[in-house]
Design an enzyme around this catalytic site. Sequence first.
Site, PDB file in Angstrom:
ATOM      1  N   HIS A 152       0.834  -1.219   0.000  1.00 33.56           N
ATOM      2  CA  HIS A 152       0.000   0.000   0.000  1.00 33.56           C
ATOM      3  C   HIS A 152       0.858   1.253   0.000  1.00 33.56           C
ATOM      4  O   HIS A 152       0.409   2.328  -0.366  1.00 33.56           O
ATOM      5  CB  HIS A 152      -0.980  -0.001   1.191  1.00 33.56           C
ATOM      6  CG  HIS A 152      -0.345   0.358   2.503  1.00 33.56           C
ATOM      7  ND1 HIS A 152       0.477  -0.501   3.201  1.00 33.56           N
ATOM      8  CD2 HIS A 152      -0.389   1.513   3.232  1.00 33.56           C
ATOM      9  CE1 HIS A 152       0.895   0.100   4.303  1.00 33.56           C
ATOM     10  NE2 HIS A 152       0.388   1.325   4.341  1.00 33.56           N
ATOM     11  N   ARG A 153       2.098   1.117   0.452  1.00 27.73           N
ATOM     12  CA  ARG A 153       3.087   2.195   0.371  1.00 27.73           C
ATOM     13  C   ARG A 153       4.361   1.573  -0.196  1.00 27.73           C
ATOM     14  O   ARG A 153       4.727   0.460   0.193  1.00 27.73           O
ATOM     15  CB  ARG A 153       3.410   2.761   1.765  1.00 27.73           C
ATOM     16  CG  ARG A 153       2.337   3.647   2.357  1.00 27.73           C
ATOM     17  CD  ARG A 153       2.596   5.093   1.959  1.00 27.73           C
ATOM     18  NE  ARG A 153       1.450   5.956   2.201  1.00 27.73           N
ATOM     19  CZ  ARG A 153       1.253   6.649   3.321  1.00 27.73           C
ATOM     20  NH1 ARG A 153       2.100   6.565   4.300  1.00 27.73           N
ATOM     21  NH2 ARG A 153       0.209   7.436   3.439  1.00 27.73           N
ATOM     22  N   LYS A 155      10.150  -8.371   5.168  1.00 29.06           N
ATOM     23  CA  LYS A 155      11.185  -8.967   6.011  1.00 29.06           C
ATOM     24  C   LYS A 155      11.925 -10.005   5.203  1.00 29.06           C
ATOM     25  O   LYS A 155      11.382 -10.580   4.249  1.00 29.06           O
ATOM     26  CB  LYS A 155      10.548  -9.646   7.231  1.00 29.06           C
ATOM     27  CG  LYS A 155      11.476  -9.753   8.407  1.00 29.06           C
ATOM     28  CD  LYS A 155      11.576  -8.441   9.162  1.00 29.06           C
ATOM     29  CE  LYS A 155      12.460  -8.510  10.373  1.00 29.06           C
ATOM     30  NZ  LYS A 155      12.299  -7.321  11.228  1.00 29.06           N
ATOM     31  N   LYS A 173       3.815  -1.522  12.063  1.00 33.24           N
ATOM     32  CA  LYS A 173       4.777  -0.648  12.746  1.00 33.24           C
ATOM     33  C   LYS A 173       4.996   0.645  11.955  1.00 33.24           C
ATOM     34  O   LYS A 173       4.924   1.745  12.498  1.00 33.24           O
ATOM     35  CB  LYS A 173       6.096  -1.430  12.850  1.00 33.24           C
ATOM     36  CG  LYS A 173       7.124  -0.889  13.760  1.00 33.24           C
ATOM     37  CD  LYS A 173       8.345  -1.824  13.787  1.00 33.24           C
ATOM     38  CE  LYS A 173       7.965  -3.239  14.227  1.00 33.24           C
ATOM     39  NZ  LYS A 173       9.131  -4.135  14.323  1.00 33.24           N
TER      40      LYS A 173
HETATM   41  P1  NAD Z   1      21.080  -9.478  17.778  1.00 31.70           P
HETATM   42  O1  NAD Z   1      21.421 -10.668  16.969  1.00 31.70           O
HETATM   43  O2  NAD Z   1      21.961  -8.285  17.700  1.00 31.70           O
HETATM   44  O3  NAD Z   1      20.986  -9.876  19.335  1.00 31.70           O
HETATM   45  C1  NAD Z   1      20.143 -10.867  19.849  1.00 31.70           C
HETATM   46  C2  NAD Z   1      20.746 -11.340  21.172  1.00 31.70           C
HETATM   47  O4  NAD Z   1      19.823 -12.225  21.809  1.00 31.70           O
HETATM   48  C3  NAD Z   1      22.058 -12.108  20.984  1.00 31.70           C
HETATM   49  O5  NAD Z   1      23.027 -11.567  21.849  1.00 31.70           O
HETATM   50  C4  NAD Z   1      21.690 -13.538  21.341  1.00 31.70           C
HETATM   51  O6  NAD Z   1      22.749 -14.277  21.903  1.00 31.70           O
HETATM   52  C5  NAD Z   1      20.565 -13.311  22.356  1.00 31.70           C
HETATM   53  N1  NAD Z   1      19.690 -14.457  22.548  1.00 31.70           N
HETATM   54  C6  NAD Z   1      19.290 -15.386  21.645  1.00 31.70           C
HETATM   55  N2  NAD Z   1      18.477 -16.290  22.219  1.00 31.70           N
HETATM   56  C7  NAD Z   1      18.374 -15.943  23.523  1.00 31.70           C
HETATM   57  C8  NAD Z   1      17.686 -16.484  24.644  1.00 31.70           C
HETATM   58  N3  NAD Z   1      16.939 -17.560  24.524  1.00 31.70           N
HETATM   59  N4  NAD Z   1      17.787 -15.839  25.842  1.00 31.70           N
HETATM   60  C9  NAD Z   1      18.537 -14.737  25.976  1.00 31.70           C
HETATM   61  N5  NAD Z   1      19.216 -14.167  24.947  1.00 31.70           N
HETATM   62  C10 NAD Z   1      19.143 -14.765  23.735  1.00 31.70           C
HETATM   63  O7  NAD Z   1      19.574  -9.134  17.386  1.00 31.70           O
HETATM   64  P2  NAD Z   1      18.841  -7.729  17.545  1.00 31.70           P
HETATM   65  O8  NAD Z   1      19.031  -6.966  16.293  1.00 31.70           O
HETATM   66  O9  NAD Z   1      19.179  -7.115  18.854  1.00 31.70           O
HETATM   67  O10 NAD Z   1      17.308  -8.198  17.550  1.00 31.70           O
HETATM   68  C11 NAD Z   1      16.667  -8.660  18.733  1.00 31.70           C
HETATM   69  C12 NAD Z   1      15.158  -8.589  18.558  1.00 31.70           C
HETATM   70  O11 NAD Z   1      14.781  -7.239  18.286  1.00 31.70           O
HETATM   71  C13 NAD Z   1      14.592  -9.418  17.408  1.00 31.70           C
HETATM   72  O12 NAD Z   1      13.304  -9.876  17.755  1.00 31.70           O
HETATM   73  C14 NAD Z   1      14.468  -8.410  16.278  1.00 31.70           C
HETATM   74  O13 NAD Z   1      13.508  -8.771  15.321  1.00 31.70           O
HETATM   75  C15 NAD Z   1      14.036  -7.187  17.068  1.00 31.70           C
HETATM   76  N6  NAD Z   1      14.287  -5.900  16.394  1.00 31.70           N
HETATM   77  C16 NAD Z   1      15.548  -5.561  15.990  1.00 31.70           C
HETATM   78  C17 NAD Z   1      15.738  -4.319  15.377  1.00 31.70           C
HETATM   79  C18 NAD Z   1      17.111  -3.827  14.961  1.00 31.70           C
HETATM   80  O14 NAD Z   1      17.221  -2.652  14.577  1.00 31.70           O
HETATM   81  N7  NAD Z   1      18.158  -4.636  15.042  1.00 31.70           N
HETATM   82  C19 NAD Z   1      14.648  -3.463  15.143  1.00 31.70           C
HETATM   83  C20 NAD Z   1      13.376  -3.841  15.588  1.00 31.70           C
HETATM   84  C21 NAD Z   1      13.220  -5.069  16.221  1.00 31.70           C
END
Ligand code: NAD
Length: 478
Positions: free
Chosen positions: A72-73, A113, A101
Amino acid sequence: MADKSGKLNLKELSFSDSVSYYFDKAAPFTNTPKGLLDQIKVCNSIYKMNFPVKWGNEVRVIEAYRIQHSHHRMPTKGGIRYSLQVDQDEVMALAALMTYKCALVDVPFGGAKGGIKIAPRKTPVEILETITRRYTVELVKKNFIGPGIDVPAPDYGTGEREMAWILDTYMTMRPGEIDGYGCVTGKPMSQNGIRGRTEATGRGVVYALNEACSYEDDMKALGLSKGLDGKRVIVQGLGNVGYHTARIIRQYGAIVIAVAEADGAVYNENGLDIDDLYRYRQDKKSVRGYPKGKVIADSASALELDCDILIPAALEKQITDKNAARIKARIVAEAANGPVTPAAEQILLKKGVMIIPDIYINAGGVTVSYFEWLKNLSHVKFGRMQKRWEEKHQTNFIKLVEDLTGQKVSAKRINDLIHGAKEIDLVNSGLEDTMIEAYRDIREFKKRHKKVPDLRTAAFAVSINKIRDSYYAMGIFP
Ligand code: NAD
């Protein structure tokens, strides 16, 4: 999904079914015709690919996805995840969350994604590079990437390095494309990235919590005092989002009493020094053995410790019907996507817990990605044109005040007053404004519609209304 009586079994919903469940819960509050709701909900394009990669002495088949949830965008926008958990359902769910979002925080993109089914920490860097570049080639071949088509960004298991490989591969295949740098965001500064993008999601989480905790009546209802100062916080995940959230929330006076990582948790009632813990983990590749806190081997149990705010920032489905009843936090801030399952949500809401939903609270990343994309299309750094002019203008103004009053302003005061905005100032200010405005929209919607049961339903409803209106503006209405 539904049992024999036709009742939805919340415990068995897949991740993408959960997103649809939240959507359906909010839809009745939006006054949107059914056909349009169906269109908004459905995934528009799904591209599943398999390609071979030489891995040591063998060849391995790599499974990967790019899913555009809503056109849509345009362009569509969303991160790329590297994890062994990646499958079509997960990427569909994450792409749909991106659509809601972006609409919620007025970022003019459809949701998308990507995902590659690999273990990034166990894959040699040169193979990671080969896979990333090959994935980009596949996207270019199918017209699934480009500054006006679909713009990836970092997510779980990816960062600046992967975004730089994607950019380089794209530019090699599209030489001379003037806006090519806008084909991906979350790039390093040297590759036309933007200051503040790396920590944007975590910073956005803190801005959001600061706003949510600023309403005395809301906090009173939770049995908490107003403001972040002194709040006891637990963070799950010390990756990009978790680390920056934990680091920045301390600047607001909150005390991070525990951090849970994949291989263990660390607890200290007096508060953890996050940078120190982060350095320790970088060095030892584990949080185990950290000397300035108690190490808990069963990481998941750390989520159940007594605290005010629990911030799951790792992966989906971390708080389920199995552990929700034992969660003691009064606020759960969904920094990760989908960390609370619908069955767990019911239990938490019954206990009066405030859940600040993922589609709102982790939108800081895509917000600053939007700023990066704008910078790439305008080919000029934010602040470059006006910073010096602002400083001269302010200096002249202070001189005028001094002349009129006959009083001298101190050099320090002058310095504070004349400071023109740098790129990072503008980025953080735009991010803060976005998070505050969106929270007010959600909160006011919930207040106006007495039957809206929780913040997530309000957030989905606000988002659906905005998407509906853009379809109406395109002439698509009954
Ligand atoms: P990342 O890979 O940088 O870090 C994730 C961390 O979680 C790692 O250090 C990993 O070891 C740890 N981890 C994995 N399983 C685990 C568990 N069972 N218990 C505890 N720690 C655990 O990833 P990220 O970019 O920080 O993303 C984390 C979440 O945030 C995801 O759901 C992602 O979709 C969401 N997110 C990320 C962004 C972004 O800008 N990177 C933006 C919006 C949402």
